[in-house]
Design a protein around this motif. Structure first.
Motif, short mmCIF file in Angstrom:
data_model
loop_
_atom_site.label_atom_id
_atom_site.label_comp_id
_atom_site.label_asym_id
_atom_site.label_seq_id
_atom_site.Cartn_x
_atom_site.Cartn_y
_atom_site.Cartn_z
N VAL A 40 52.46 28.54 25.14
CA VAL A 40 51.57 28.57 26.30
C VAL A 40 51.18 30.03 26.58
N SER A 41 49.90 30.25 26.85
CA SER A 41 49.49 31.60 27.22
C SER A 41 48.85 31.59 28.60
N VAL A 42 49.03 32.69 29.31
CA VAL A 42 48.47 32.87 30.65
C VAL A 42 47.61 34.12 30.61
N ASN A 43 46.35 33.97 30.93
CA ASN A 43 45.39 35.08 30.93
C ASN A 43 45.41 35.83 29.60
N GLY A 44 45.51 35.07 28.50
CA GLY A 44 45.43 35.66 27.17
C GLY A 44 46.73 36.21 26.61
N GLN A 45 47.82 36.12 27.36
CA GLN A 45 49.12 36.63 26.91
C GLN A 45 50.12 35.48 26.83
N VAL A 46 50.89 35.43 25.74
CA VAL A 46 51.93 34.42 25.63
C VAL A 46 52.90 34.59 26.80
N CYS A 47 53.23 33.47 27.45
CA CYS A 47 54.13 33.52 28.61
C CYS A 47 55.31 32.60 28.35
N ARG A 48 56.52 33.15 28.46
CA ARG A 48 57.73 32.36 28.25
C ARG A 48 58.49 32.13 29.56
N MET A 49 57.84 32.39 30.69
CA MET A 49 58.46 32.20 32.00
C MET A 49 57.93 30.91 32.63
N ARG A 50 58.76 29.87 32.65
CA ARG A 50 58.26 28.60 33.17
C ARG A 50 58.01 28.65 34.68
N GLY A 51 58.67 29.58 35.36
CA GLY A 51 58.48 29.73 36.80
C GLY A 51 57.36 30.71 37.15
N LYS A 52 56.59 31.13 36.16
CA LYS A 52 55.48 32.07 36.40
C LYS A 52 54.57 31.52 37.48
N LYS A 53 54.30 32.33 38.49
CA LYS A 53 53.43 31.90 39.59
C LYS A 53 51.97 32.12 39.21
N LEU A 54 51.21 31.05 39.27
CA LEU A 54 49.79 31.11 38.95
C LEU A 54 48.99 30.98 40.23
N ARG A 55 47.97 31.81 40.33
CA ARG A 55 47.11 31.81 41.51
C ARG A 55 45.67 31.51 41.09
N PRO A 56 44.81 31.16 42.06
CA PRO A 56 43.42 30.88 41.70
C PRO A 56 42.81 31.99 40.85
#
Length: 70
Positions: A40-56
């Motif tokens: 899974v990537s967030v804003n183009g970066q692979v993210c391994r933190m399942r608790g990563k807070k996503l905002r609008p």
């Protein structure tokens, strides 16, 4: 592929919860495994933190699909 918008009514949503809300996974355990495996990537970066807070405005990519938090 056109990004799918996912609307939230709170300040943020955690990454694993977003995957469940968008019906990309069937359980939190499945989301945890996929995130920790670096699928899974967030804003183009692979993210391994399942608790990563996503905002609008944040964008999540997984399995050829793209989600935008609204």
């Amino acid at each position: 592929m056109e990004p799918q918008s996912v609307s939230i009514t709170t300040e943020y949503i955690k990454l694993e919860a977003l995957l469940k809300l968008a019906n990309l996974v069937s359980s939190g355990g499945e989301a945890k495994c996929l995130i920790q495996d670096g699928q899974v990537s967030v804003n183009g970066q692979v993210c391994r933190m399942r608790g990563k807070k996503l905002r609008p405005g944040d964008r999540v990519a997984f399995a050829g699909r793209e989600l935008t938090v609204q």
